[in-house]
Each structure stands twice: as C-alpha cells, then as structure tokens.
Design a protein around this motif. Structure first.
Motif, mmCIF file in Angstrom:
data_model
loop_
_atom_site.group_PDB
_atom_site.id
_atom_site.type_symbol
_atom_site.label_atom_id
_atom_site.label_comp_id
_atom_site.label_asym_id
_atom_site.label_seq_id
_atom_site.Cartn_x
_atom_site.Cartn_y
_atom_site.Cartn_z
ATOM 1 N N LYS A 218 0.919 -1.235 -0.027
ATOM 2 C CA LYS A 218 0.138 0.021 0.007
ATOM 3 C C LYS A 218 1.033 1.311 0.207
ATOM 4 O O LYS A 218 0.633 2.208 -0.765
ATOM 5 N N GLN A 219 1.954 1.230 0.744
ATOM 6 C CA GLN A 219 2.780 2.371 0.960
ATOM 7 C C GLN A 219 3.444 2.788 -0.667
ATOM 8 O O GLN A 219 3.730 3.800 -0.869
ATOM 9 N N LYS A 220 3.973 1.376 -1.108
ATOM 10 C CA LYS A 220 4.427 1.515 -2.582
ATOM 11 C C LYS A 220 3.538 2.360 -3.566
ATOM 12 O O LYS A 220 3.961 3.161 -4.323
ATOM 13 N N ARG A 221 2.208 1.841 -3.400
ATOM 14 C CA ARG A 221 1.105 2.635 -4.338
ATOM 15 C C ARG A 221 1.009 3.959 -3.998
ATOM 16 O O ARG A 221 1.032 4.610 -5.071
ATOM 17 N N GLU A 222 0.807 4.174 -2.617
ATOM 18 C CA GLU A 222 0.577 5.562 -2.330
ATOM 19 C C GLU A 222 1.887 6.492 -2.918
ATOM 20 O O GLU A 222 1.772 7.667 -3.287
ATOM 21 N N LEU A 223 3.132 5.911 -2.454
ATOM 22 C CA LEU A 223 4.247 6.636 -2.829
ATOM 23 C C LEU A 223 4.226 7.048 -4.253
ATOM 24 O O LEU A 223 4.618 8.063 -4.693
ATOM 25 N N GLN A 227 4.093 10.698 -5.962
ATOM 26 C CA GLN A 227 5.187 11.255 -6.793
ATOM 27 C C GLN A 227 4.231 11.603 -8.132
ATOM 28 O O GLN A 227 4.819 12.707 -8.715
ATOM 29 N N LYS A 228 3.373 10.970 -8.529
ATOM 30 C CA LYS A 228 2.550 11.613 -9.614
ATOM 31 C C LYS A 228 1.842 12.815 -9.220
ATOM 32 O O LYS A 228 1.945 13.864 -9.931
ATOM 33 N N GLU A 229 1.312 12.893 -8.114
ATOM 34 C CA GLU A 229 0.728 14.144 -7.847
ATOM 35 C C GLU A 229 1.603 15.368 -7.485
ATOM 36 O O GLU A 229 1.594 16.365 -7.861
ATOM 37 N N LEU A 230 2.753 14.867 -6.920
ATOM 38 C CA LEU A 230 3.779 15.974 -6.898
ATOM 39 C C LEU A 230 4.083 16.416 -7.967
ATOM 40 O O LEU A 230 4.217 17.851 -8.220
ATOM 41 N N SER A 231 4.305 15.809 -9.022
ATOM 42 C CA SER A 231 4.804 16.264 -10.296
ATOM 43 C C SER A 231 3.531 17.314 -10.776
ATOM 44 O O SER A 231 3.742 18.294 -11.659
ATOM 45 N N LYS A 232 2.407 16.512 -10.728
ATOM 46 C CA LYS A 232 1.115 17.374 -11.365
ATOM 47 C C LYS A 232 0.883 18.802 -10.510
ATOM 48 O O LYS A 232 0.680 19.826 -11.048
ATOM 49 N N ASN A 233 1.238 18.566 -9.080
ATOM 50 C CA ASN A 233 0.886 19.633 -8.272
ATOM 51 C C ASN A 233 2.159 20.818 -8.486
ATOM 52 O O ASN A 233 1.963 22.039 -8.428
ATOM 53 N N ALA A 234 3.228 20.456 -8.680
ATOM 54 C CA ALA A 234 4.519 21.202 -8.843
ATOM 55 C C ALA A 234 4.238 21.799 -10.498
ATOM 56 O O ALA A 234 4.291 23.146 -10.539
#
Length: 401
Positions: A218-223, A227-234
């Motif tokens: 679950k942690q791997k999936r959330e990570l 990371q995808k959301e971080l890229s999107k948010n950035a």
C-alpha cells in the motif's frame, strides 16, 4: 508371572503417592530462563540443583497453563495494532523473540522428559531386582499377599514399614519412582501447553507478517501516486505562481481608494459586513497560504472576511471559491460578492477578491508561493483595485453568503 505382577502392582500403586507442592516463589525464574534451562538440562544434578530444577519446572508449568489468556491477549494485540509499518514491524520482532524463547522451553522439556523416562526405567529395573531377591528369600507368596492385601495406599506403606526385611533403600526407591512418575506427567502436560502456545505465537506472527506485506504494498502504491501528484502539483503551482506574478506586476501598486457601498439584493446586510471586514485589513502584508488576522493571501482574505461576518464555509483556493456558492452576473455584483480571475487559455482561477461596490475590489495582492509578507513596500498587500485593471483576465462572479 508373580514377579511381573508384583513389580507392576508396586509401581502402579506408588504413583498415587501425594507430593508436597514446591514453593515456586523462592526464585524469580522469569529474569534468567536461559540460565535455568541450561542448568536443568544436565543429566547430573546435585541435590540442591535438583530442588531448584523442580521449582523451575513448576514455574514453566504455571507459565504455560495460562495459554488461553496468552492467546486472547496476543489476538487482542494484533487487532489493536495500528496500520503503521513501524508498529507492525516492532510487534513482529517482539513475537519472534517470544517464539525463540518458547522453542528453547520446548527443547528443554523434551530433553527433560527423555531423562526422566530413562531414570524411571533404571529405578524400575532396580525395584524388580529387589522384589526378586525378597521373593526368593521368603520362597512363598506370603509377603506379596500381606502387602497387597492393604485396603488403601496408606495401609500399604504402613504394612511395608512393618516388614523388617524392607530396608530404607526399598522405601526410598518406591518414593523416588512415584515422584518421577508424577514429574513426568507434569512435564508432558507442560510440553503440550508450550507447543500450543508456540503455534499460537507463530500464527500471530504470520498474521502480522501478512499485514506488514500489505502495508508495504500500500505504501508503494501511495508513494507512486504521491510522486505523480507531486509532479502534477508542481506543474500547477508553477502556473499559479506565474499568473500571480504577472498580475502583481501589471496591476497598480497603490491602493485606489473607495468606500463600501451596500447592495440591495438578497442578504445585502451580510455582504456589506463581508466587504467592511475585508476593508478593515487594508495594508496587511501578503503571505502565501495565510488566513489572517495579520497576514493574508487572496483566498485567505476571502475566508477570513466571510468567517468574521458569520458565513459558514471551509478554507478553499481561489479556484475552489470560483466554483462555490451561487453564480451571478457582472451586473448583479454588490458588496460582499467575490470575483475570481484566470488567464486566457487556462481553466484554473488563480486570484480572487471581494467586491465593495463602485467597480472596486479588495484583494490580497502578491506573487504567490514565493511571497511571505516581506514585500509590503512594493504593493504586496491587501489593497483596493478597480475591476477595470483586470480587463485582460477572465472572471467568475460568485455569492457565498
């Protein structure tokens, strides 16, 4: 046949000998179990050590007799364990330590049972030899008939003591046999409980291990999602910062002035309060993410002014407020309504202000996430600006009260 009958009857009768309970409180074995397991595993023990080992065996029996309670507590601990990887890992480590200790106990018990069975075999052989000698001496069954004519075990030993030819050796041998038979029964019972406890601990460890693997996955999936959301948010944050910087540089730096003009539609009184609270913060420094009472960003000012006027609602971004409340037209604007702005070609609203009437809005002007209340001297403050200054930006008009 007589010899076999005599031997079996003496041995079986001796098993009912009552043994005094050992004082297991004399030594605190829980502090150093490994030491006593090593000591009591020896096949040659002094009388003093034999007494200690009997106490240790009684301690293990009592410890493993609490099996149901231990299993219940272990299951409860697993249920209460939070879905936190570090906590689950810690619980697994603790259980593995308990499993290791229990395996040492079981190995000790198996060894102890083997030693007792060997010793019983030796003593039974000696008893057979002694009875054979006695039978040969009397050359009749008189002694056997006399001893086994006893009505109970107490009477048996009373008769045994009355026979002159029965020495203290035979009496000690019978008593030692009885003690060891009882000890063997205890050790086997302790072993059964210990094995059950070990299996319970292994089951619990396996359940926790399964949970740990699930949590790690679950942690791997959330990570990966983070990371995808971080890229999107950035990417989104850069768009917001660029838009706010463009606005801050293209708008007048100074406050344009203007009084709050009360409207006449709907709950105009509440809107009037919202606008006046916003105006009360003129000159307050702009700071990204701030919601007052001394520092504000554009959406933070909207949130604070509405909250002070008694309007319920959560803290949103400019883009969030642009899609909240009731949509109105430019011609319906009155004090307290909000106006959101976005660049042409963008679907996201980057800036927002509160209308006060007369074509003026109050807004917290700044360059976005790079500005934190340090640039009041160049106009990054709460100020009044004409709507006409935002002519090149798309607008959304909303009423939140």
């Amino acid at each position: 046949m007589k010899k076999t009958f005599i031997t079996s009857l003496v041995i079986c009768t001796s098993l009912s000998l009552v043994i005094r309970p050992v004082d297991v409180q004399a030594i605190d074995f829980s502090k150093d179990e490994d030491r006593y397991i090593k000591l009591c595993s020896s096949s040659r023990l002094t009388r003093s050590n034999q007494k200690v080992c009997k106490q240790f065996n009684s301690y293990l029996k009592k410890k493993n007799s609490q099996l149901k309670k231990d299993i219940k507590e272990t299951k409860s601990e697993i249920i209460d364990t939070s879905d936190d990887i570090s906590e689950v890992t810690k619980k697994i480590s603790t259980l593995n330590a308990k499993i290791k200790t229990k395996e040492k106990e079981i190995n000790y018990l198996l060894n102890s049972i083997t030693n007792i069975e060997k010793d019983i075999e030796k003593k039974e052989e000696k008893m057979r030899e002694r009875l054979y000698v006695m039978q040969s001496y009397y050359n009749s069954n008189t002694l056997v008939d006399f001893l086994f004519g006893a009505s109970n075990f107490t009477d048996f030993f009373s008769r045994l003591n009355s026979v002159n030819d029965i020495t203290s050796y035979e009496k000690e041998l019978v008593e030692a046999l009885s003690n060891q038979k009882n000890e063997l029964t205890k050790q086997k019972s302790t072993l059964t409980n210990a094995k059950a406890a070990l299996q319970s601990q292994k089951n619990s460890a396996a359940a926790l291990q399964k949970r740990l693997i699930a949590l790690q996955e679950k942690q791997k999936r959330e990570l990966a999602l983070d990371q995808k959301e971080l890229s999107k948010n950035a990417k989104a944050q850069k768009e917001i910062d660029d838009a706010l910087t463009e606005m801050a540089n293209s708008l007048p730096k100074d406050d344009s002035g203007g009084d709050v003009i009360k409207g006449n539609s709907g709950d105009a009184e509440t809107g009037y309060k919202v606008a006046n609270f916003a105006v009360s913060k003129l000159g307050s420094p702009y700071s990204w993410g701030a919601t007052g009472p001394n520092l504000f960003d554009c959406s933070g000012l909207v949130y604070w002014a509405h909250k002070k006027a008694g309007v319920r609602g959560g803290r949103l971004t400019a883009n969030g407020y642009a899609r909240s409340g009731k949509a109105i037209s430019a011609s319906e604007l009155q004090a307290g309504d909000i106006v959101a702005f976005r660049r042409s070609g963008s679907s996201r609203y980057h800036h927002i202000g509160i209308y006060i009437g007369g074509g003026i809005i109050v807004h917290a002007s700044g360059e976005g996430s790079t500005c934190h209340g340090n640039h009041a001297s160049i106009g990054h403050v709460v100020k009044r600006t004409p709507l006409s200054s935002f002519s090149k930006y798309k607008k959304a008009y909303r009423r939140l009260y």
